[in-house]
Scaffold this active site. Sequence first.
Site, PDB file in Angstrom:
ATOM      1  N   ASP A 103      27.964  54.081  30.361  1.00 11.55           N
ATOM      2  CA  ASP A 103      27.806  54.492  31.751  1.00 11.55           C
ATOM      3  C   ASP A 103      28.844  53.726  32.582  1.00 11.55           C
ATOM      4  O   ASP A 103      29.999  54.123  32.644  1.00 11.55           O
ATOM      5  CB  ASP A 103      26.364  54.177  32.160  1.00 11.55           C
ATOM      6  CG  ASP A 103      25.924  54.808  33.459  1.00 11.55           C
ATOM      7  OD1 ASP A 103      26.765  55.012  34.342  1.00 11.55           O
ATOM      8  OD2 ASP A 103      24.722  55.082  33.610  1.00 11.55           O
ATOM      9  N   LYS A 131      29.631  58.797  30.489  1.00 17.23           N
ATOM     10  CA  LYS A 131      29.684  59.296  31.870  1.00 17.23           C
ATOM     11  C   LYS A 131      30.927  58.700  32.531  1.00 17.23           C
ATOM     12  O   LYS A 131      30.849  57.656  33.179  1.00 17.23           O
ATOM     13  CB  LYS A 131      28.454  58.842  32.663  1.00 17.23           C
ATOM     14  CG  LYS A 131      27.158  59.477  32.285  1.00 17.23           C
ATOM     15  CD  LYS A 131      26.083  58.959  33.239  1.00 17.23           C
ATOM     16  CE  LYS A 131      24.712  59.359  32.833  1.00 17.23           C
ATOM     17  NZ  LYS A 131      23.689  58.770  33.731  1.00 17.23           N
ATOM     18  N   VAL A 153      19.809  60.933  31.994  1.00 12.75           N
ATOM     19  CA  VAL A 153      19.382  61.702  30.826  1.00 12.75           C
ATOM     20  C   VAL A 153      18.404  60.905  29.968  1.00 12.75           C
ATOM     21  O   VAL A 153      18.440  59.676  29.938  1.00 12.75           O
ATOM     22  CB  VAL A 153      20.598  62.144  29.976  1.00 12.75           C
ATOM     23  CG1 VAL A 153      21.416  63.176  30.731  1.00 12.75           C
ATOM     24  CG2 VAL A 153      21.464  60.973  29.562  1.00 12.75           C
ATOM     25  N   ASP A 159      15.632  56.685  27.254  1.00 12.02           N
ATOM     26  CA  ASP A 159      14.307  56.666  27.878  1.00 12.02           C
ATOM     27  C   ASP A 159      14.358  56.625  29.395  1.00 12.02           C
ATOM     28  O   ASP A 159      15.397  56.362  29.995  1.00 12.02           O
ATOM     29  CB  ASP A 159      13.533  55.441  27.386  1.00 12.02           C
ATOM     30  CG  ASP A 159      14.039  54.151  28.005  1.00 12.02           C
ATOM     31  OD1 ASP A 159      13.236  53.429  28.619  1.00 12.02           O
ATOM     32  OD2 ASP A 159      15.251  53.848  27.885  1.00 12.02           O
ATOM     33  N   ARG A 165      11.847  58.808  24.541  1.00 13.82           N
ATOM     34  CA  ARG A 165      12.749  58.464  23.435  1.00 13.82           C
ATOM     35  C   ARG A 165      12.587  59.417  22.249  1.00 13.82           C
ATOM     36  O   ARG A 165      13.535  59.683  21.537  1.00 13.82           O
ATOM     37  CB  ARG A 165      12.499  57.034  22.949  1.00 13.82           C
ATOM     38  CG  ARG A 165      12.947  55.963  23.898  1.00 13.82           C
ATOM     39  CD  ARG A 165      12.902  54.594  23.217  1.00 13.82           C
ATOM     40  NE  ARG A 165      12.958  53.504  24.160  1.00 13.82           N
ATOM     41  CZ  ARG A 165      14.073  53.014  24.682  1.00 13.82           C
ATOM     42  NH1 ARG A 165      15.241  53.537  24.356  1.00 13.82           N
ATOM     43  NH2 ARG A 165      14.043  52.012  25.535  1.00 13.82           N
TER      44      ARG A 165
END
Length: 176
Positions: A103, A131, A153, A159, A165
């Site tokens: 991320d 991302k 997501v 999670d 999960r």
Amino acid sequence: MKLAGDLEVLLSAEKIAARVKEMGKQIERDYDGKDLVLLGVLKGSFLFISDLARSIDLPLAVDFIGLSSYGEATESSGVVKITSDVSKPIEKKHVVIVEDIVDTGLTMRYLLDNLATRRPASVKLCTLLHKPSRARTRIPIDYLGFEIEDRYVVGYGLDAADKYRNVPFIGVLRNG
């Protein structure tokens, strides 16, 4: 599946499985004859590393490292801590970090810098999701499953407050 009703499918289980197999075959070609360790970042990578390892037809070791920068939040705090360390030394081994999602890149930057001090033969990064719009530091991704837009997501190991999960696909919360 009851949980799946809360989610909009972003990546189907079939699409994920096909891409993971492709990534496994690429790793297999790149590491044939080398002392390979798949290093899963807990908890999110546990399903991904399991499927990935089964798609690599080479002798390999699997280990895990626990990192935390989120806590209960949906945004990285930027402060990374090791919650559980590798079980065996990685010195002189070829390490492929197996991550669920890159991320901001801050957690991965910390891990790459930390692992470099342990003198592995090489370290490469395999991530299921990336991302790029959220990147705050440049991270070299050697094996990439999917590039996604900036949405929170869940599923396939990822999670929301330790839920979702076990969903077999990657999804987005409908009311989230």
